[in-house]
Write an enzyme that holds these catalytic residues in place. Structure first.
Site, PDB file in Angstrom:
ATOM      1  N   ASP A  67      26.611  44.142 129.947  1.00 40.01           N
ATOM      2  CA  ASP A  67      27.682  43.383 130.524  1.00 40.01           C
ATOM      3  C   ASP A  67      26.161  42.018 130.579  1.00 40.01           C
ATOM      4  O   ASP A  67      25.389  41.991 130.005  1.00 40.01           O
ATOM      5  CB  ASP A  67      28.404  43.283 132.498  1.00 40.01           C
ATOM      6  CG  ASP A  67      27.503  43.764 133.527  1.00 40.01           C
ATOM      7  OD1 ASP A  67      26.069  44.124 133.051  1.00 40.01           O
ATOM      8  OD2 ASP A  67      27.702  44.008 133.765  1.00 40.01           O
ATOM      9  N   ASN A 136      31.704  45.916 146.815  1.00 38.03           N
ATOM     10  CA  ASN A 136      32.938  45.872 146.294  1.00 38.03           C
ATOM     11  C   ASN A 136      33.380  46.898 145.608  1.00 38.03           C
ATOM     12  O   ASN A 136      34.158  47.369 145.079  1.00 38.03           O
ATOM     13  CB  ASN A 136      34.203  44.765 145.582  1.00 38.03           C
ATOM     14  CG  ASN A 136      33.089  44.800 144.343  1.00 38.03           C
ATOM     15  OD1 ASN A 136      32.608  44.707 143.649  1.00 38.03           O
ATOM     16  ND2 ASN A 136      33.715  43.006 143.920  1.00 38.03           N
ATOM     17  N   HIS A 138      32.098  47.592 142.053  1.00 31.37           N
ATOM     18  CA  HIS A 138      32.409  47.388 140.837  1.00 31.37           C
ATOM     19  C   HIS A 138      31.468  48.042 140.529  1.00 31.37           C
ATOM     20  O   HIS A 138      30.145  48.263 140.424  1.00 31.37           O
ATOM     21  CB  HIS A 138      32.514  46.553 140.237  1.00 31.37           C
ATOM     22  CG  HIS A 138      31.094  45.193 140.386  1.00 31.37           C
ATOM     23  ND1 HIS A 138      31.447  44.347 141.162  1.00 31.37           N
ATOM     24  CD2 HIS A 138      29.727  45.436 140.212  1.00 31.37           C
ATOM     25  CE1 HIS A 138      30.053  43.403 141.570  1.00 31.37           C
ATOM     26  NE2 HIS A 138      29.016  43.947 140.941  1.00 31.37           N
ATOM     27  N   GLU A 143      35.223  44.482 138.348  1.00 30.53           N
ATOM     28  CA  GLU A 143      36.203  44.891 139.062  1.00 30.53           C
ATOM     29  C   GLU A 143      36.863  45.412 139.647  1.00 30.53           C
ATOM     30  O   GLU A 143      38.000  46.909 139.154  1.00 30.53           O
ATOM     31  CB  GLU A 143      36.640  43.246 139.663  1.00 30.53           C
ATOM     32  CG  GLU A 143      35.103  41.799 139.030  1.00 30.53           C
ATOM     33  CD  GLU A 143      34.336  42.175 140.062  1.00 30.53           C
ATOM     34  OE1 GLU A 143      34.088  42.612 140.523  1.00 30.53           O
ATOM     35  OE2 GLU A 143      33.668  40.588 140.161  1.00 30.53           O
TER      36      GLU A 143
HETATM   37  C1  GLP Z   1      26.145  42.714 139.311  1.00 25.11           C
HETATM   38  C2  GLP Z   1      25.520  44.313 137.542  1.00 25.11           C
HETATM   39  C3  GLP Z   1      26.134  45.012 137.799  1.00 25.11           C
HETATM   40  C4  GLP Z   1      24.704  46.010 138.958  1.00 25.11           C
HETATM   41  C5  GLP Z   1      25.737  44.498 140.293  1.00 25.11           C
HETATM   42  C6  GLP Z   1      25.200  45.120 141.005  1.00 25.11           C
HETATM   43  O1  GLP Z   1      26.757  42.121 138.926  1.00 25.11           O
HETATM   44  N1  GLP Z   1      27.084  43.388 137.331  1.00 25.11           N
HETATM   45  O2  GLP Z   1      25.870  45.465 137.057  1.00 25.11           O
HETATM   46  O3  GLP Z   1      25.561  46.929 138.848  1.00 25.11           O
HETATM   47  O4  GLP Z   1      26.415  43.738 140.442  1.00 25.11           O
HETATM   48  O5  GLP Z   1      23.317  44.651 141.473  1.00 25.11           O
HETATM   49  P1  GLP Z   1      22.165  44.874 142.820  1.00 25.11           P
HETATM   50  O6  GLP Z   1      22.118  45.793 141.905  1.00 25.11           O
HETATM   51  O7  GLP Z   1      20.868  43.570 142.376  1.00 25.11           O
HETATM   52  O8  GLP Z   1      23.374  45.231 143.973  1.00 25.11           O
END
Ligand code: GLP
Length: 256
Positions: A67, A136, A138, A143
């Protein structure tokens, strides 16, 4: 779905790196799907140790990021283009010309998203998709209530995700409101999915993903339908799982 509970983040990194290496064994041109965020850091560090030891060579690999934000410059240090360069491309010795990140700065991000999705298919699909999970539920930036059939597209970030990601920016207002993300349908086409999660703030999302019904309210739960998904988590992220006797890691035993 294989669920591996590890004692700490370092073990999460080692176990998940083994799964990634297994998934690309024998591939001349492995195709990696790479995630940003804090969760995969120990995985990338473990892969980096394998590269440094000469047991892993990723110079011929292709990589597609999950992403990207829409609305910040590709040069911004928190653009995923830059994060992927710093945390994946440079430490793992990937060839930058073989690594793609969705073009969130395109004049037509919708067209760029469709073209990105087609490029993944043209590369033969992703051998191993590395994933984290949002608090959440995702995955990527899909989302809650994203379509399970969704493809790479422009999405709106939820207030929760913007708050979670505010730690990377000076102010909450600086966090982009939109993104381009691989879709859930795109992610489900990966041949192997390796999801890593650590810390208590992921425990609820991990429980809903692993034990909950497959439901659009928790996008990660679609991985219950993935033919080869491995969930590698630490004790804290596993702390809300009820059926830990099924999930406890036994060295050498894989319960796919
Ligand atoms: C982000 C990314 C995701 C990631 C998630 C968790 O916003 N877009 O690909 O897996 O949220 O992030 P983190 O590993 O920093 O908790």
């Amino acid at each position: 779905m294989e669920v591996v509970i590890c004692k700490d983040a370092q073990e999460v990194g080692e176990v998940s790196a083994d799964r990634v290496v297994d998934a690309i064994a024998g591939r001349q041109t492995p195709v990696l799907g790479v995630a940003t965020g804090s969760s995969p850091v120990s995985l990338y560090e473990a892969l980096e140790r394998r590269v440094a030891a000469g047991v892993l060579d990723l110079t011929h690999a292709l990589a597609f990021a999950l992403d990207e934000y829409v609305g910040i410059s590709p040069q911004h240090p928190e653009s995923y283009l830059q994060v992927v360069r710093r945390t994946v491309v440079e430490p793992l010795g990937l060839n930058p010309s073989r690594v793609r990140v969705p073009d969130g700065a395109s004049a037509d991000p919708h067209a760029a998203a469709a073209e990105y999705d087609a490029a993944i298919r043209a590369a033969g699909g992703i051998d191993v998709q590395i994933l984290g999970i949002g608090s959440n539920g995702h995955i990527g930036f899909n989302e809650p209530y994203s379509s399970f059939a969704s493809r790479t597209r422009v999405e709106v970030l939820t207030p929760q995700t913007r708050r979670d990601n505010a730690r990377f920016f000076a102010h909450l207002d600086d966090v982009p409101t939109h993104c381009v993300t691989q879709g859930l349908g795109t992610i489900m086409e990966s041949r192997v999915a390796v999801l890593v999660a650590t810390g208590e703030n992921k425990a609820d999302a991990v429980r809903r993903m692993v034990e909950g019904p497959v439901a659009a309210s928790c996008p990660g739960s679609i991985l219950q339908f993935h033919p080869k998904a491995c969930i590698v988590i630490d004790e804290a992220a596993a702390s809300q799982l009820g059926d830990t006797e099924y999930f406890r890691y036994v060295a050498g035993l894989r319960s796919t």
